[in-house]
Design an enzyme around this catalytic site. Structure first.
Site, PDB file in Angstrom:
ATOM      1  N   HIS A 201     -35.621 -42.000 -40.306  1.00  0.00           N
ATOM      2  CA  HIS A 201     -35.745 -43.123 -41.523  1.00  0.00           C
ATOM      3  C   HIS A 201     -36.609 -44.271 -40.831  1.00  0.00           C
ATOM      4  O   HIS A 201     -36.646 -44.533 -39.707  1.00  0.00           O
ATOM      5  CB  HIS A 201     -34.358 -43.539 -41.659  1.00  0.00           C
ATOM      6  CG  HIS A 201     -33.414 -44.215 -40.547  1.00  0.00           C
ATOM      7  ND1 HIS A 201     -33.062 -43.515 -39.387  1.00  0.00           N
ATOM      8  CD2 HIS A 201     -33.236 -45.700 -40.318  1.00  0.00           C
ATOM      9  CE1 HIS A 201     -32.662 -44.358 -38.618  1.00  0.00           C
ATOM     10  NE2 HIS A 201     -32.657 -45.437 -39.121  1.00  0.00           N
ATOM     11  N   LEU A 202     -36.887 -45.238 -41.825  1.00  0.00           N
ATOM     12  CA  LEU A 202     -37.623 -46.528 -41.711  1.00  0.00           C
ATOM     13  C   LEU A 202     -36.701 -47.191 -42.225  1.00  0.00           C
ATOM     14  O   LEU A 202     -35.917 -47.208 -43.209  1.00  0.00           O
ATOM     15  CB  LEU A 202     -38.874 -46.332 -42.338  1.00  0.00           C
ATOM     16  CG  LEU A 202     -40.181 -45.513 -41.792  1.00  0.00           C
ATOM     17  CD1 LEU A 202     -41.277 -45.418 -42.614  1.00  0.00           C
ATOM     18  CD2 LEU A 202     -40.493 -45.704 -40.491  1.00  0.00           C
TER      19      LEU A 202
END
Length: 368
Positions: A201-202
């Site tokens: 994820h970011l």
């Protein structure tokens, strides 16, 4: 999106957000006016959905205006008091290795409620190359730093560990260009570098304050590949730069090659992307607020820290390295000085001579 646990009747559905070149905001609003006064189609969709989920009670706490101050000193560190994030966020997962595999038994993003997903982000035009941007889910961070704090997720069912990939980074950088807000930032915490969930994820969030990392000039390391060394900032970093969307595929690939080299050397890393000046600084950006600005991507190499993160007042992750200090304790918020903050931040970094040697290695790697 795979079916998620916890689905409840009446959960809102995510919006399909298809974008093309015409949606990129090539010159975002500068800091001279009111940030966000002319939001883009992407900003409107994200913030409308985010506010809707706040009203529906899908967050762990209700987020109002947060006390914020700029610490006296040349680094212009932005301190912000967020007590509830410190007390009510999910405990971070234990990390024991830079190569820790994804564990489906631990918390992961297949378990989020469907109502937490705001947008399905997809590039129009069928770009199917190896570095094509991932189709991303834009989901609320249920323990937000700021209004609009979201997670950018590749398909969760793929079960990818928290190791940065070029398609994910390119998708995140394109999201940054979809926003017209000068303070929309995208970042990545790696394993051993304060990642809280080992599922790819970011982070993306809005911060209504400029940061020194946007404008400080950098020392060229490999100009042909847009690689520089950024000093004179809270945490010295390797700087990559793209003037516009045409450079994002190569930039994402180069950042990920560099990050992989760091991991091979036993180092952890964080990444931070923001609109900013060319590596030469503001003088190279042209006249006018926001004029001549592109995307800066900072890569920090650091000593890995394994085991569960303690509930300390001052964890050092991507925000802190960039000069943004979310603090959970009112006393620390009131009393912390720039010198104290910089000591805490730089404790995790390599000495500058070692960073410069590492920069030479990265320059040779990318020049091949």
């Amino acid at each position: 999106m795979a079916a998620a646990a916890g689905e409840e009747p009446g959960d809102p559905s995510p919006e399909d957000f298809v974008y093309g070149e015409e949606d990129f905001v090539l010159q975002g609003a500068g800091w001279g006016g009111e940030p966000g006064s002319a939001p883009s189609r992407f900003d409107r969709a994200l913030l409308k959905g985010w506010s809707d989920r706040m009203e529906r009670g899908l967050f762990r706490y209700r987020l109002g205006p947060l006390p914020t101050r700029v610490l006296p000193g040349p680094m212009r560190l932005v301190a912000q008091l967020n007590v509830q994030r410190g007390t009510e966020r999910r405990p971070p997962q234990a990390v024991r290795s830079l190569r820790q595999p994804f564990d489906p038994r631990a918390f992961n993003f297949t378990r989020i409620r469907p109502g937490e997903v705001l947008l399905r982000l997809r590039r129009a035009g069928g770009d199917d190359g190896p570095a094509a941007p991932d189709h991303l889910l834009v989901a609320i961070n249920v323990s937000p730093l700021e209004r609009g704090h979201v997670l950018l997720l590749p398909e969760p069912a793929r079960g990818l560990p928290q190791a940065l990939t070029a398609p994910l980074l390119r998708g995140g950088l394109e999201a940054a260009l979809l926003s017209a807000h000068p303070g929309f930032r995208v970042g990545f915490n790696g394993l051993g570098a304060c990642a809280s969930v080992n599922h790819l994820h970011l982070h993306a969030f809005y911060l209504g304050r400029p940061l020194l990392v946007e404008s400080a000039p950098a020392q060229p390391l490999c100009p042909r590949r847009g690689l520089s060394f950024l000093r004179g900032v809270p945490a010295p970093a390797f700087l990559f730069y793209a003037a516009g969307p045409d450079g994002l595929e190569a930039l994402a690939r180069d950042v990920c090659r560099a990050a992989e080299h760091l991991a091979d050397a036993g180092l952890a890393y964080n990444v931070f992307a923001t609109r900013g000046d060319p590596p030469g600084g503001a003088a190279a950006a042209g006249a006018g607020a926001g004029g001549g600005r592109g995307l800066r991507v900072l890569l920090w190499a650091r000593r890995p820290s394994f085991g569960a993160k303690a509930g300390a007042a001052f964890n050092v992750a991507l925000c802190e390295l960039a000069g943004y200090l979310p603090l959970p304790a009112a006393a620390v918020f009131r009393e912390i000085t720039e010198a104290e903050a910089l000591r805490a931040i730089r404790e995790h970094l390599l000495p500058e001579p070692q960073l410069l040697r590492l920069g030479g290695d990265l320059a040779r790697l990318l020049a091949d």
